[in-house]
Design an enzyme around this catalytic site. Structure first.
Site: not given
Ligand SMILES: C[S@@+](CC[C@H](N)C(=O)[O-])C[C@H]1O[C@@H](n2cnc3c(N)ncnc32)[C@H](O)[C@@H]1O
Length: 207
Positions: A65, A67, A85, A101, A123, A163
């Site tokens: 969280g 961002w 997420d 998702d 991200d 990203k």
């Molecule tokens: C690097 S983290 C994000 C960090 C976030 N930007 C922060 O600042 O806290 C990447 C996130 O993408 C989520 N994620 C991966 N595939 C996803 C999907 N298909 N739908 C939603 N979230 C997804 C993962 O669960 C993970 O929490």
């Protein structure tokens, strides 16, 4: 077997030391951000002014969280912050979180009810296996889907940031971006670890 365990322990120790010594980890603790990722978005906001006129924003892959916290602190003109997420995310006041998702039919239905955005952020990272080729393909697939989501849900002149991993060719994705946005570039924030292949695709002003 013992040797393997030992090297695993050594690797974990090294990771822990690097994490504790990291200036952005320390800064995130004193600034009350949930992760060091906050500083990547702050750098993107400062450089590309993506929040200046944004009223409605969505953060794809938002947990834990940081961002969303940055959006709250920096988005002076924001009316709504939506985040999604597959993992649970602790509540942030003023942020509407969906545990879903973003590719699921369930979220597509939710999306229809929440309207359009001035900024789409992603991200999202896949679960990394360590195999560069499959990790790249998974990450590329997610960027393509996030781009397609942004093309369907961004207002004209809205921005898209995502990203990706620069371990392979994404020129076909860039071609679509250039066709649909006035400015397209890639940016590696200083707060992104040098040994990480992550980089951010920044697409400004949707046509
Ligand atoms: C690097 S983290 C994000 C960090 C976030 N930007 C922060 O600042 O806290 C990447 C996130 O993408 C989520 N994620 C991966 N595939 C996803 C999907 N298909 N739908 C939603 N979230 C997804 C993962 O669960 C993970 O929490």
């Amino acid at each position: 077997m013992k040797i393997k365990n030992k090297s695993f322990k050594d690797k974990s120790k090294k990771w822990l030391k690097r994490h504790v010594d990291d200036e952005f980890v320390q800064k995130s603790i004193s600034d009350n951000y949930r992760s060091r990722a906050a500083y990547k978005l702050i750098e993107i906001i400062d450089k590309y002014k993506i929040l200046d006129e944004a009223e409605n924003v969505i953060d794809l892959g938002s947990a834990p969280g940081s961002w969303c916290q940055v959006l709250k602190n920096h988005g002076k003109s924001l009316n709504s912050i939506i985040s999604v997420d597959i993992l649970e995310m602790e509540e942030i006041k003023g942020v509407t979180f969906y545990r879903s998702d973003f590719l699921s039919p369930e979220f597509k239905n939710i999306s229809k009810t929440i309207g359009e955005f001035d900024l789409v952020l992603s991200d999202i990272s896949p679960n990394l296996s360590g195999n560069k080729v499959s990790d790249f393909l998974l990450s590329k697939d997610l960027v393509e889907n996030a781009l397609s989501y942004s093309l369907q849900n961004l207002n004209t002149n809205g921005h898209f940031v995502a990203k990706y991993f620069r371990t392979g060719d994404i020129s076909d994705v860039l071609t679509i971006c250039k066709r649909n946005f006035h400015k397209v570039t890639s940016f590696k924030p200083k707060s992104s670890r040098k040994n990480s292949s992550e980089i951010y695709l920044v697409c400004l002003r949707k046509k």
